[in-house]
Design a protein around this motif. Structure first.
Motif, PDB file in Angstrom:
ATOM      1  N   GLN A  80     -26.580  33.535  22.945  1.00  0.00           N
ATOM      2  CA  GLN A  80     -28.132  33.614  23.224  1.00  0.00           C
ATOM      3  C   GLN A  80     -28.321  35.057  22.982  1.00  0.00           C
ATOM      4  O   GLN A  80     -29.832  35.295  22.609  1.00  0.00           O
ATOM      5  CB  GLN A  80     -28.339  33.056  24.416  1.00  0.00           C
ATOM      6  N   TRP A 101     -20.582  27.457  26.013  1.00  0.00           N
ATOM      7  CA  TRP A 101     -21.191  26.681  25.104  1.00  0.00           C
ATOM      8  C   TRP A 101     -20.663  27.049  23.496  1.00  0.00           C
ATOM      9  O   TRP A 101     -21.040  26.095  22.805  1.00  0.00           O
ATOM     10  CB  TRP A 101     -22.415  26.184  25.135  1.00  0.00           C
ATOM     11  N   GLU A 138     -21.660  25.484  33.233  1.00  0.00           N
ATOM     12  CA  GLU A 138     -22.433  24.097  33.137  1.00  0.00           C
ATOM     13  C   GLU A 138     -21.507  23.385  32.167  1.00  0.00           C
ATOM     14  O   GLU A 138     -22.023  22.702  31.223  1.00  0.00           O
ATOM     15  CB  GLU A 138     -23.844  24.469  32.772  1.00  0.00           C
ATOM     16  N   TRP A 152     -21.353  20.115  32.553  1.00  0.00           N
ATOM     17  CA  TRP A 152     -22.276  18.986  32.345  1.00  0.00           C
ATOM     18  C   TRP A 152     -22.819  19.050  31.015  1.00  0.00           C
ATOM     19  O   TRP A 152     -22.884  18.144  30.403  1.00  0.00           O
ATOM     20  CB  TRP A 152     -23.322  18.888  33.396  1.00  0.00           C
ATOM     21  N   CYS A 153     -23.610  20.217  30.894  1.00  0.00           N
ATOM     22  CA  CYS A 153     -24.403  20.568  29.586  1.00  0.00           C
ATOM     23  C   CYS A 153     -23.504  20.354  28.307  1.00  0.00           C
ATOM     24  O   CYS A 153     -23.763  19.579  27.375  1.00  0.00           O
ATOM     25  CB  CYS A 153     -25.025  21.698  29.473  1.00  0.00           C
ATOM     26  N   HIS A 207     -27.848  19.152  22.223  1.00  0.00           N
ATOM     27  CA  HIS A 207     -27.022  20.353  22.115  1.00  0.00           C
ATOM     28  C   HIS A 207     -25.731  20.238  21.253  1.00  0.00           C
ATOM     29  O   HIS A 207     -25.241  19.129  20.775  1.00  0.00           O
ATOM     30  CB  HIS A 207     -26.615  20.927  23.465  1.00  0.00           C
ATOM     31  N   TYR A 222     -32.663  25.325  38.729  1.00  0.00           N
ATOM     32  CA  TYR A 222     -34.184  25.771  37.940  1.00  0.00           C
ATOM     33  C   TYR A 222     -35.042  24.932  38.718  1.00  0.00           C
ATOM     34  O   TYR A 222     -36.029  25.327  38.856  1.00  0.00           O
ATOM     35  CB  TYR A 222     -34.165  25.456  36.632  1.00  0.00           C
ATOM     36  N   MET A 251     -40.895  25.383  30.306  1.00  0.00           N
ATOM     37  CA  MET A 251     -39.907  24.292  29.928  1.00  0.00           C
ATOM     38  C   MET A 251     -40.427  22.756  30.203  1.00  0.00           C
ATOM     39  O   MET A 251     -39.486  22.082  29.911  1.00  0.00           O
ATOM     40  CB  MET A 251     -38.658  24.757  30.539  1.00  0.00           C
ATOM     41  N   TRP A 301     -40.439  21.911  33.351  1.00  0.00           N
ATOM     42  CA  TRP A 301     -39.699  21.739  34.589  1.00  0.00           C
ATOM     43  C   TRP A 301     -40.490  22.126  35.774  1.00  0.00           C
ATOM     44  O   TRP A 301     -41.142  23.186  35.743  1.00  0.00           O
ATOM     45  CB  TRP A 301     -38.171  22.684  34.829  1.00  0.00           C
ATOM     46  N   GLU A 340     -27.226  31.699  37.932  1.00  0.00           N
ATOM     47  CA  GLU A 340     -28.605  31.384  37.379  1.00  0.00           C
ATOM     48  C   GLU A 340     -29.904  31.107  38.093  1.00  0.00           C
ATOM     49  O   GLU A 340     -29.730  29.873  38.688  1.00  0.00           O
ATOM     50  CB  GLU A 340     -28.351  30.609  35.954  1.00  0.00           C
ATOM     51  N   TRP A 346     -31.816  34.692  35.715  1.00  0.00           N
ATOM     52  CA  TRP A 346     -31.762  34.284  34.145  1.00  0.00           C
ATOM     53  C   TRP A 346     -33.466  34.415  33.678  1.00  0.00           C
ATOM     54  O   TRP A 346     -34.096  33.827  33.874  1.00  0.00           O
ATOM     55  CB  TRP A 346     -31.379  32.834  34.285  1.00  0.00           C
ATOM     56  N   GLU A 358     -33.108  30.316  23.462  1.00  0.00           N
ATOM     57  CA  GLU A 358     -32.987  29.260  24.244  1.00  0.00           C
ATOM     58  C   GLU A 358     -32.661  28.079  23.675  1.00  0.00           C
ATOM     59  O   GLU A 358     -33.108  26.981  23.794  1.00  0.00           O
ATOM     60  CB  GLU A 358     -34.254  29.105  24.900  1.00  0.00           C
TER      61      GLU A 358
END
Ligand code: PNW
Length: 455
Positions: A17, A117, A161, A163-164, A175, A286, A332, A334, A361, A408, A415
């Motif tokens: 990033q 990632w 993460e 999960w991501c 992703h 988040y 986002m 969110w 984060e 974060w 992003e």
């Protein structure tokens, strides 16, 4: 003030990033290079080729951290930069070695994540995370990093993460590497767990004995109808938390996904490997997630894209609806809900009383504008941080063992699927020039750190 002695005040970033320098010093491509260069995968076709150019501007960035007064910096190591083709790349390692030294010179504890990632593309071509061998490649990489940096790193985090990585990467495909196959998602999740366990063993053996070992999860803080909550909790939270803490895979998860797989990819001994001792659990927060069971008739609701027709990352939860939540949202989309952070920390403490936690984060994207006077008045971000810090402190006052908090992010950055369009930074980045500029929230965070709390 109620935060414990030695509480870490930090900021976080991730290699792909911020670094840029995608083709420098023998760095090999990662799945995010391949994915972001594929038309249609990221907003505006943005890639991390240049990003914030941190690879060249890292001294300036460390100086800003020192000025902010953070006591810890959470960054990630780019696997394809340090091990292109599977062999150690001295130039790549030197970059992190210099960074770690500069942090220590400024009294900032290095918190290093091995995997945020950026899987080497060559390993994706060999099967990626659904392939068991990838977990062993990861353990080899961990062992090399422990030997290169283990004398100086304060906290090691194996994965960010998972999960991501597993479900956004392999089940919904939003992703990298962009695969949409529910069984690949589940298999990837297991191999990520296994990778953590194998790597943890290597890190303990080779790193300084005073180092702490961790993994960072993004526990979904769930609200809503109990059966929907149970299902999502199984495939998004307990699929990681339970094996990591020695409980093995939850029986209800195996049942919910039995029509897809018999979980034959879990071999004897794997659950024991995964349950490596954890000194601290990193949690990213988040927003909460609101779920209902779909009645089978009404038009499907959906809080965002992946819930509308596209493959779901929530494997086995096809009859769950993800509801819109009222109230303010960030850029986002969110919801802003600080109470959710307190509830999540209390829930983790209830389920895992002996496990120390760290908020690795927390932050918000907003449409920041540089004013004519050069100021960025991001009062909405200040309010977000203030309310979440207050929520975390309430959890600590109730007895939750929280060891640190990382905003974060230090800088605006790439992003992921949203490219440079969404800005999470305390520090603004002008992508045309690379110039950094403190937002009001950076000044506010500096004050909060010096007084030891949000207010
Ligand atoms: C986390 N979701 O990503 C990551 O660790 C960061 O790299 C990222 O920049 C940050 O949060 C903000 O997005 C997530 O869809 C991305 O549930 C997507 C999701 C969750 C976390």
């Amino acid at each position: 003030m109620s935060l414990p002695e030695g509480f870490l005040w930090g900021a976080a970033t991730a290699a792909y990033q911020i670094e840029g320098a995608a083709n420098e010093d023998r760095r090999a491509p990662s799945i995010w290079d391949a994915f972001s260069r594929t038309p249609g995968k990221t907003l505006n076709g943005d890639t991390g080729d240049v990003a914030t150019d941190h690879y060249h501007r890292w001294r300036e960035d460390v100086a800003a951290m020192a000025e902010l007064g953070i006591s810890a910096y959470r960054f990630s190591i780019s696997w394809p930069r340090v091990m292109p083709g599977g062999a150690l790349n001295r130039k790549g390692v030197d970059f992190y070695s210099r960074l770690v030294d500069a942090l220590l010179e400024n009294g900032i504890a290095p918190v290093a994540t091995l995997y945020h990632w950026d899987l080497p593309q060559e390993l994706e071509e060999a099967g990626g995370w659904p392939e068991r061998a990838t977990a062993h490649r990861f353990a080899e990489y961990a062992a090399r990093m422990a030997r290169a940096l283990g004398d100086r790193v304060h906290t090691w985090t194996t994965l960010n993460e998972p999960w991501c990585s597993a479900f956004l990467g392999y089940a919904s495909g939003v992703h990298a590497p962009g695969r949409a196959d529910p069984v690949a998602g589940l298999t990837a999740a297991h191999h990520l767990n296994l990778a953590h366990g194998l790597a943890s063993r290597e890190l303990r053996a080779a790193a300084d004995p005073s180092a702490r070992h961790s993994i960072t999860l993004n526990p979904h803080h769930l609200r809503g109808e109990p059966e929907a909550v149970r299902r999502v909790d199984a495939v998004a939270n307990r699929i990681f938390l339970d094996p990591l803490t020695g409980r093995g895979y939850p029986p209800d998860l195996l049942e919910d996904t039995a029509a897809l797989t018999d979980w034959g990819f879990v071999q004897d001994g794997d659950e024991k490997t995964i349950a490596a001792p954890l000194d601290v659990l990193g949690v990213n927060y988040y927003a909460p997630t609101l779920v209902h069971t779909w009645d089978g008739v009404s038009p499907r609701a959906g809080a965002d894209g992946h819930k509308r027709g596209a493959a779901t990352p929530f494997v086995g939860c096809e009859d769950v609806e993800f509801a819109e939540q009222p109230g303010p949202h960030t850029a986002m989309g969110w919801p802003v809900d600080a109470a959710g952070l307190e509830e999540m920390l209390l829930g983790l403490r209830r389920d895992h009383p002996a496990l120390p936690l760290m908020v690795t984060e927390n932050g918000a994207a907003y449409a920041d504008a540089v004013g004519p006077d050069g100021r960025i008045r991001d009062g909405d971000r200040i309010a977000y941080l203030r309310d979440h810090l207050a929520a975390m402190r309430r959890a600590v006052e109730t007895g939750v063992d929280v060891r640190g908090y990382f905003a974060w992010s230090l800088l605006d950055n790439f992003e992921w699927a949203y490219g440079y369009d969404r800005r999470f930074g305390l520090i603004h980045v002008d992508y045309a020039t690379g110039e950094r500029r403190w937002k009001d929230s950076a000044h506010w965070y500096k004050e909060a750190i010096s007084r030891g709390g949000p207010a």
